[in-house]
Design a protein around this motif. Structure first.
Motif, PDB file in Angstrom:
ATOM      1  N   LYS A  78       8.039   2.143   2.021  1.00 37.38           N
ATOM      2  CA  LYS A  78       9.376   2.364   1.531  1.00 37.38           C
ATOM      3  C   LYS A  78      10.488   1.175   2.319  1.00 37.38           C
ATOM      4  CE  LYS A  78       9.840   6.942   1.769  1.00 37.38           C
ATOM      5  NZ  LYS A  78      10.387   8.176   1.144  1.00 37.38           N
ATOM      6  N   SER A  79      10.311   1.103   3.244  1.00 32.43           N
ATOM      7  CA  SER A  79      11.187   0.160   3.861  1.00 32.43           C
ATOM      8  C   SER A  79      10.885  -1.307   3.206  1.00 32.43           C
ATOM      9  CB  SER A  79      11.150  -0.050   5.386  1.00 32.43           C
ATOM     10  OG  SER A  79      10.137  -0.751   5.744  1.00 32.43           O
ATOM     11  N   LYS A  80       9.790  -1.492   2.566  1.00 27.60           N
ATOM     12  CA  LYS A  80       9.373  -2.807   1.999  1.00 27.60           C
ATOM     13  C   LYS A  80       9.304  -3.010   0.582  1.00 27.60           C
ATOM     14  CE  LYS A  80       7.215  -4.615   6.144  1.00 27.60           C
ATOM     15  NZ  LYS A  80       5.934  -4.956   6.856  1.00 27.60           N
ATOM     16  N   LEU A  81       9.279  -1.710   0.067  1.00 25.58           N
ATOM     17  CA  LEU A  81       8.974  -1.941  -1.535  1.00 25.58           C
ATOM     18  C   LEU A  81       9.547  -0.604  -1.991  1.00 25.58           C
ATOM     19  CD1 LEU A  81       5.074  -2.387  -1.439  1.00 25.58           C
ATOM     20  CD2 LEU A  81       6.607  -3.738  -2.333  1.00 25.58           C
ATOM     21  N   GLU A  92      10.563   2.280  -5.228  1.00 26.79           N
ATOM     22  CA  GLU A  92       9.884   2.980  -6.356  1.00 26.79           C
ATOM     23  C   GLU A  92       9.625   1.823  -7.687  1.00 26.79           C
ATOM     24  OE1 GLU A  92      11.298   6.871  -7.559  1.00 26.79           O
ATOM     25  OE2 GLU A  92      11.238   7.373  -5.481  1.00 26.79           O
ATOM     26  N   GLU A  93      10.787   1.477  -7.986  1.00 26.59           N
ATOM     27  CA  GLU A  93      10.675   0.363  -9.164  1.00 26.59           C
ATOM     28  C   GLU A  93       9.670  -0.627  -8.832  1.00 26.59           C
ATOM     29  OE1 GLU A  93      11.478  -0.304 -12.876  1.00 26.59           O
ATOM     30  OE2 GLU A  93      12.168   1.232 -11.717  1.00 26.59           O
ATOM     31  N   ASP A  94       9.496  -1.229  -7.666  1.00 28.64           N
ATOM     32  CA  ASP A  94       8.271  -2.231  -7.501  1.00 28.64           C
ATOM     33  C   ASP A  94       6.982  -1.735  -7.684  1.00 28.64           C
ATOM     34  OD1 ASP A  94      10.465  -3.952  -6.317  1.00 28.64           O
ATOM     35  OD2 ASP A  94      10.366  -3.230  -4.354  1.00 28.64           O
ATOM     36  N   VAL A  95       6.861  -0.547  -7.225  1.00 25.95           N
ATOM     37  CA  VAL A  95       5.285  -0.107  -7.331  1.00 25.95           C
ATOM     38  C   VAL A  95       4.841   0.405  -8.648  1.00 25.95           C
ATOM     39  CG1 VAL A  95       5.297   0.347  -4.922  1.00 25.95           C
ATOM     40  CG2 VAL A  95       5.688   2.033  -6.671  1.00 25.95           C
ATOM     41  N   LYS A  96       5.789   0.326  -9.676  1.00 22.59           N
ATOM     42  CA  LYS A  96       5.507   0.502 -10.790  1.00 22.59           C
ATOM     43  C   LYS A  96       4.396  -0.301 -11.705  1.00 22.59           C
ATOM     44  CE  LYS A  96       9.618   3.705 -11.964  1.00 22.59           C
ATOM     45  NZ  LYS A  96      10.741   3.812 -12.612  1.00 22.59           N
ATOM     46  N   THR A  97       4.587  -1.659 -11.306  1.00 23.33           N
ATOM     47  CA  THR A  97       3.859  -2.606 -11.870  1.00 23.33           C
ATOM     48  C   THR A  97       3.265  -3.203 -10.847  1.00 23.33           C
ATOM     49  OG1 THR A  97       5.374  -4.239 -11.995  1.00 23.33           O
ATOM     50  CG2 THR A  97       5.536  -2.787 -13.708  1.00 23.33           C
ATOM     51  N   TYR A  98       1.941  -3.851 -11.134  1.00 17.70           N
ATOM     52  CA  TYR A  98       0.978  -4.234 -10.069  1.00 17.70           C
ATOM     53  C   TYR A  98       1.497  -5.704  -9.983  1.00 17.70           C
ATOM     54  CZ  TYR A  98      -3.090  -6.397  -7.967  1.00 17.70           C
ATOM     55  OH  TYR A  98      -3.572  -7.192  -6.902  1.00 17.70           O
ATOM     56  N   MET A 128       4.757  -5.553  -7.559  1.00 22.20           N
ATOM     57  CA  MET A 128       4.496  -5.275  -6.247  1.00 22.20           C
ATOM     58  C   MET A 128       3.834  -6.353  -5.526  1.00 22.20           C
ATOM     59  SD  MET A 128       2.104  -1.979  -4.928  1.00 22.20           S
ATOM     60  CE  MET A 128       0.909  -2.300  -6.247  1.00 22.20           C
ATOM     61  N   VAL A 129       2.810  -7.255  -6.166  1.00 22.34           N
ATOM     62  CA  VAL A 129       2.005  -8.113  -5.179  1.00 22.34           C
ATOM     63  C   VAL A 129       2.920  -9.447  -5.283  1.00 22.34           C
ATOM     64  CG1 VAL A 129      -0.229  -7.176  -5.486  1.00 22.34           C
ATOM     65  CG2 VAL A 129       0.993  -9.075  -7.382  1.00 22.34           C
ATOM     66  N   ALA A 130       4.036  -9.572  -6.200  1.00 20.48           N
ATOM     67  CA  ALA A 130       5.135 -10.725  -6.050  1.00 20.48           C
ATOM     68  C   ALA A 130       5.895 -10.514  -5.009  1.00 20.48           C
ATOM     69  CB  ALA A 130       6.012 -10.591  -7.325  1.00 20.48           C
ATOM     70  N   ARG A 131       6.131  -9.212  -4.511  1.00 22.95           N
ATOM     71  CA  ARG A 131       6.969  -8.959  -3.400  1.00 22.95           C
ATOM     72  C   ARG A 131       6.408  -8.903  -1.860  1.00 22.95           C
ATOM     73  NH1 ARG A 131      11.938  -5.364  -3.441  1.00 22.95           N
ATOM     74  NH2 ARG A 131      12.041  -6.362  -1.511  1.00 22.95           N
ATOM     75  N   MET A 171       6.587   6.439   4.295  1.00 23.77           N
ATOM     76  CA  MET A 171       5.527   6.694   3.824  1.00 23.77           C
ATOM     77  C   MET A 171       5.965   6.815   2.266  1.00 23.77           C
ATOM     78  SD  MET A 171       2.109   9.122   3.947  1.00 23.77           S
ATOM     79  CE  MET A 171       3.177  10.567   3.406  1.00 23.77           C
ATOM     80  N   GLY A 172       5.621   6.250   1.380  1.00 16.03           N
ATOM     81  CA  GLY A 172       5.793   6.439   0.004  1.00 16.03           C
ATOM     82  C   GLY A 172       4.409   6.648  -0.795  1.00 16.03           C
ATOM     83  N   ILE A 173       4.248   7.663  -1.828  1.00 19.44           N
ATOM     84  CA  ILE A 173       3.066   7.941  -2.422  1.00 19.44           C
ATOM     85  C   ILE A 173       3.323   7.709  -3.817  1.00 19.44           C
ATOM     86  CG2 ILE A 173       1.280   9.683  -2.827  1.00 19.44           C
ATOM     87  CD1 ILE A 173       2.064  11.052  -0.156  1.00 19.44           C
ATOM     88  N   ALA A 174       2.659   7.115  -4.682  1.00 15.71           N
ATOM     89  CA  ALA A 174       2.744   6.816  -5.964  1.00 15.71           C
ATOM     90  C   ALA A 174       1.566   6.962  -6.785  1.00 15.71           C
ATOM     91  CB  ALA A 174       3.654   5.615  -6.335  1.00 15.71           C
TER      92      ALA A 174
END
Length: 407
Positions: free
Chosen positions: A152-155, A157-163, A166-169, A267-270
């Motif tokens: 969560k320090s790098k991504l 909740e909005e980032d991990v909604k789309t593949y 996420m991989v762009a960041r 730790m984030g879980i999605a």
């Protein structure tokens, strides 16, 4: 054929027993049997827990016969039960995808007494996992699915909604090359609209991975091999996370403890993100596994065995398994409880168990021959070993090779 006939005879005998007992209302403790003894196989590491559960079951039902709780490699239940049904436990834990093999071998007992109760109390997906060829055999007591863990320090909740987002960041650790890549990547074909053994997972000739949408998925897998933010990781997944090489990964409930130890409060879980495999945005899916108790067709005490299996999968036992073993329940009421809703891990598993986010692992015996071919195609595709003009042919060969059970 002999095995199938044998199972039919056992089932008929059970029906006669139930009729003689007033419609099946008689409990095992009241059956009048003085020579009853049962064995139950449970997951490794859960023996002491289930000994307590069984002792409470016996006390509550005035049962004085022996119920022996034995830890076993329940992932190999179909192998052990088929090898020597007479020596196998009367009741055993198993993953639902082994159901077809056990039914075809004639070594699993149809749930003739508690089918309505199981159907009413558990989710539709869990009941489907316990059902084969329109008959209920198992007693579901939990569900499992892979999910996304992230830093969560790098991504966000909005980032991990789309593949893509996420991989762009950040870099993500995924397994496309080694053992387990098939389990991870096969559901993507279904996500994009292809079929795995038909609509219900029970049609040997119903796989359509070689259609246009399946071809696009394998092209997408090949493209991930060229993506600098996709890191091949398997056994080294946690070390990659710990040294900062990746900021996200895919694992199951079994991965939570290690991830939390590394990331702590970060730790984030999605649930899985959405993705475009080449045919428009769709929801990425994972395989759903259902944990079952089942009854050995060769048990000498079918009434008592069914009663025990039903109790071990009851709401009461599932709640204890959730509270003490972190097993996400399949019971509908428990899934809607505040405890599960407010639990980041369990609530994510429940969300992933929705048909929109997961594919129930097929139960037909042909799955045994599916895994090696699928792993080869996925791994070779990711490593760029399949020329683009050969992708459809490779998938067609996979479909043809896995339409039958191979020794």
């Amino acid at each position: 054929m002999k095995k199938r006939v044998g199972l039919g005879v056992v089932t008929i005998c059970a029906a006669l027993l139930l009729t003689g007992c007033g419609g099946g209302e008689t409990s095992g403790s009241q059956s009048g049997s003085t020579d009853v003894n049962l064995k139950v196989w449970v997951d490794p590491g859960s023996g002491e827990f289930y000994k307590d559960v069984v002792n409470d079951y016996k006390e509550a039902n005035n049962i004085d016969y022996t119920i022996e709780v034995i830890e076993s490699d329940t992932g190999k239940a179909q192998e052990y039960v088929k090898k020597d049904p007479d020596a196998a436990a009367d009741v055993f834990s198993m993953p639902h995808d082994q159901l077809g093999q056990l039914v075809d071998a004639g070594v699993i007992y149809e749930n003739t007494k508690y089918a309505d109760e199981v159907t009413e109390n558990n989710t539709e997906q869990a009941v489907n996992g316990a059902t084969y060829q329109d008959k209920l055999y198992g007693y579901p007591y939990g569900v499992e699915s892979m999910m996304l863990y992230y830093d969560k320090s790098k991504l966000t909740e909005e980032d991990v909604k789309t593949y893509e987002g996420m991989v762009a960041r950040e870099k993500i650790g995924l397994n496309f090359e080694e053992n387990g890549a098939d389990y991870f990547a096969v559901p993507f074909f279904v996500s994009n609209g292809s079929k795995l053994y038909g609509e219900d997972g029970e049609d040997p000739a119903g796989t359509t991975f070689n259609d246009a949408k399946g071809v696009n998925v394998l092209k997408w897998i090949a493209a991930q091999g060229e993506n600098p933010n996709v890191v091949q990781a398997n056994a080294d997944l946690m070390s990659q996370l710990e040294n900062g090489s990746i900021a996200a990964l895919v694992s199951g409930p079994w991965g939570k403890e290690n991830v939390e130890e590394i990331l702590g409060d970060n730790m984030g879980i999605a649930t899985y993100p959405t993705n475009d495999f080449g045919d428009g945005t769709v929801q990425m899916k994972a395989f759903l596994g259902v944990k079952l108790y089942s009854v050995n067709a060769n048990t000498k005490h079918p009434l008592e065995a069914m009663e025990l299996a039903n109790y071990l999968s009851s709401q009461e036992a599932q709640k204890r398994a959730y509270d003490e073993k972190d097993t996400t329940p399949s019971n509908t009421e428990l899934q809607q409880s505040d405890a599960v809703i407010n639990d980041p891990l369990a609530s994510t598993v429940v969300k992933m168990a929705d048909p929109e986010l997961s594919v129930l692992m097929p139960k037909i015996p042909e799955m045994v021959s599916f895994w090696p071919g699928a792993l080869s195609v996925i791994s070779d595709g990711y490593k760029g070993k399949i020329p683009e003009d050969q992708i459809e042919d490779k998938l067609t060969q996979l479909v043809e090779d896995t339409a039958t059970t191979q020794d």
